[in-house]
Scaffold this active site. Structure first.
Site, PDB file in Angstrom:
ATOM      1  CG  ASN A   1      57.238  44.515  25.407  1.00 16.51           C
ATOM      2  OD1 ASN A   1      56.078  44.500  25.801  1.00 16.51           O
ATOM      3  ND2 ASN A   1      57.596  44.037  24.223  1.00 16.51           N
TER       4      ASN A   1
ATOM      5  CE1 TYR B   1      51.916  36.483  30.390  1.00 13.78           C
ATOM      6  CE2 TYR B   1      49.733  36.916  31.286  1.00 13.78           C
ATOM      7  CZ  TYR B   1      50.828  37.321  30.548  1.00 13.78           C
ATOM      8  OH  TYR B   1      50.852  38.563  29.971  1.00 13.78           O
TER       9      TYR B   1
ATOM     10  CE  LYS C   1      53.972  39.060  31.856  1.00 14.28           C
ATOM     11  NZ  LYS C   1      55.068  39.904  31.316  1.00 14.28           N
TER      12      LYS C   1
ATOM     13  CB  ILE D   1      46.688  44.397  23.697  1.00 16.19           C
ATOM     14  CG1 ILE D   1      46.757  44.948  25.126  1.00 16.19           C
ATOM     15  CG2 ILE D   1      47.153  45.440  22.683  1.00 16.19           C
ATOM     16  CD1 ILE D   1      45.893  46.160  25.406  1.00 16.19           C
TER      17      ILE D   1
ATOM     18  CB  THR E   1      49.009  41.360  19.987  1.00 14.58           C
ATOM     19  OG1 THR E   1      48.380  40.261  20.685  1.00 14.58           O
ATOM     20  CG2 THR E   1      49.257  42.493  20.975  1.00 14.58           C
TER      21      THR E   1
END
Length: 248
Positions: free
Chosen positions: A89, A155, A159, A188, A190
């Site tokens: 993760n 990014y 990914k 999400i 976070t």
């Protein structure tokens, strides 16, 4: 409990999705190895698990350093005797200005954490799982590993690379009893999301047809599924947990 007596390792287990997943593993009676660079936060994750009656240890490690990664797997096996599950993760969103403004140092940092870190983790996790004849690996990707956003070039590249790495590794070890999958969240709730300006939050919510962003637990539930025998015929898959964003 679906993970009773299993040993699960979580990199980036110091906060957010990693911490939530580590706790979820423990709730399913897995023994948990929490890995991260930040000792205080990692030990807090362990305390949360122990206070709920679970069993866990913290290993301080940087997934971009091969010696650290080898040591984290050795520690897991040394304490718990085996390694059944790994959730890779640890990652970074990086600094994301326009492509031509990004630096070589930022490229190296993003790729080292997001791609090299997953490769190194799998290298040592799978080596241990081969000795056992079984195992399940889940890699953290992102919806931006399947589609792209214009302001996240490095990014997105990192990914997308992990999606390919996941597929190739899954094929390589399918007959060895090791399943390798990825989970791809949308936006999400976070700390990073909460810290964003209101207009950015509104933009992110608008990307998801379901009408909201997701929660860390919703991602953790998907990771639990992929980690468990409930997903015994699933390998090489990238499971979207994105409120319909990519389908759109």
């Amino acid at each position: 409990m679906i993970l009773q007596d299993k040993v699960a390792l979580v990199t980036g287990g110091t906060s957010g999705i990693g911490r939530t997943t580590a706790i979820a593993y423990a709730q399913q009676q897995a023994k948990v190895v929490v890995v991260g660079r930040r000792m205080d936060e990692g030990e807090q994750t362990v305390r949360l698990i122990q206070e709920a009656g679970g069993e866990a240890i913290f290993v301080q490690a940087d997934v971009t350093k091969e010696a650290d990664v080898e040591a984290m797997v050795d520690k897991a096996v040394g304490v718990f005797g085996r390694l059944d599950i790994a959730f890779n993760n640890a990652g970074t969103a990086g600094e994301n200005p326009s492509l031509i403004e990004q630096t070589e140092a930022e490229y190296d940092r993003t790729m080292n954490i997001n791609v090299k870190g997953v490769w190194l983790s799998m290298k040592y996790e799978i080596a241990q799982m081969l000795k056992q004849g079984s195992g399940s690996v889940v890699n953290m990707v992102s919806a931006v590993g399947v589609v792209a956003l214009p302001n996240l070039p490095l990014y997105a590249a990192s990914k997308h690379a992990v999606v390919g790495l996941t597929k190739a590794a899954a094929l390589q070890y399918a007959k060895a009893g090791i399943r390798i999958n990825a989970v791809a969240p949308g936006s999400i709730e976070t700390d990073m999301f909460e810290a964003a300006p209101d207009e950015v939050k509104a933009y992110l919510v608008g990307l998801h047809p379901i009408g909201r962003v997701g929660t860390p637990l919703e991602v953790a539930n998907a990771v639990l599924f992929l980690s468990s025998e409930m997903a015994s015929f699933v390998t090489g898959e990238t499971l979207m947990v994105d409120g319909g964003a990519v389908a759109q």
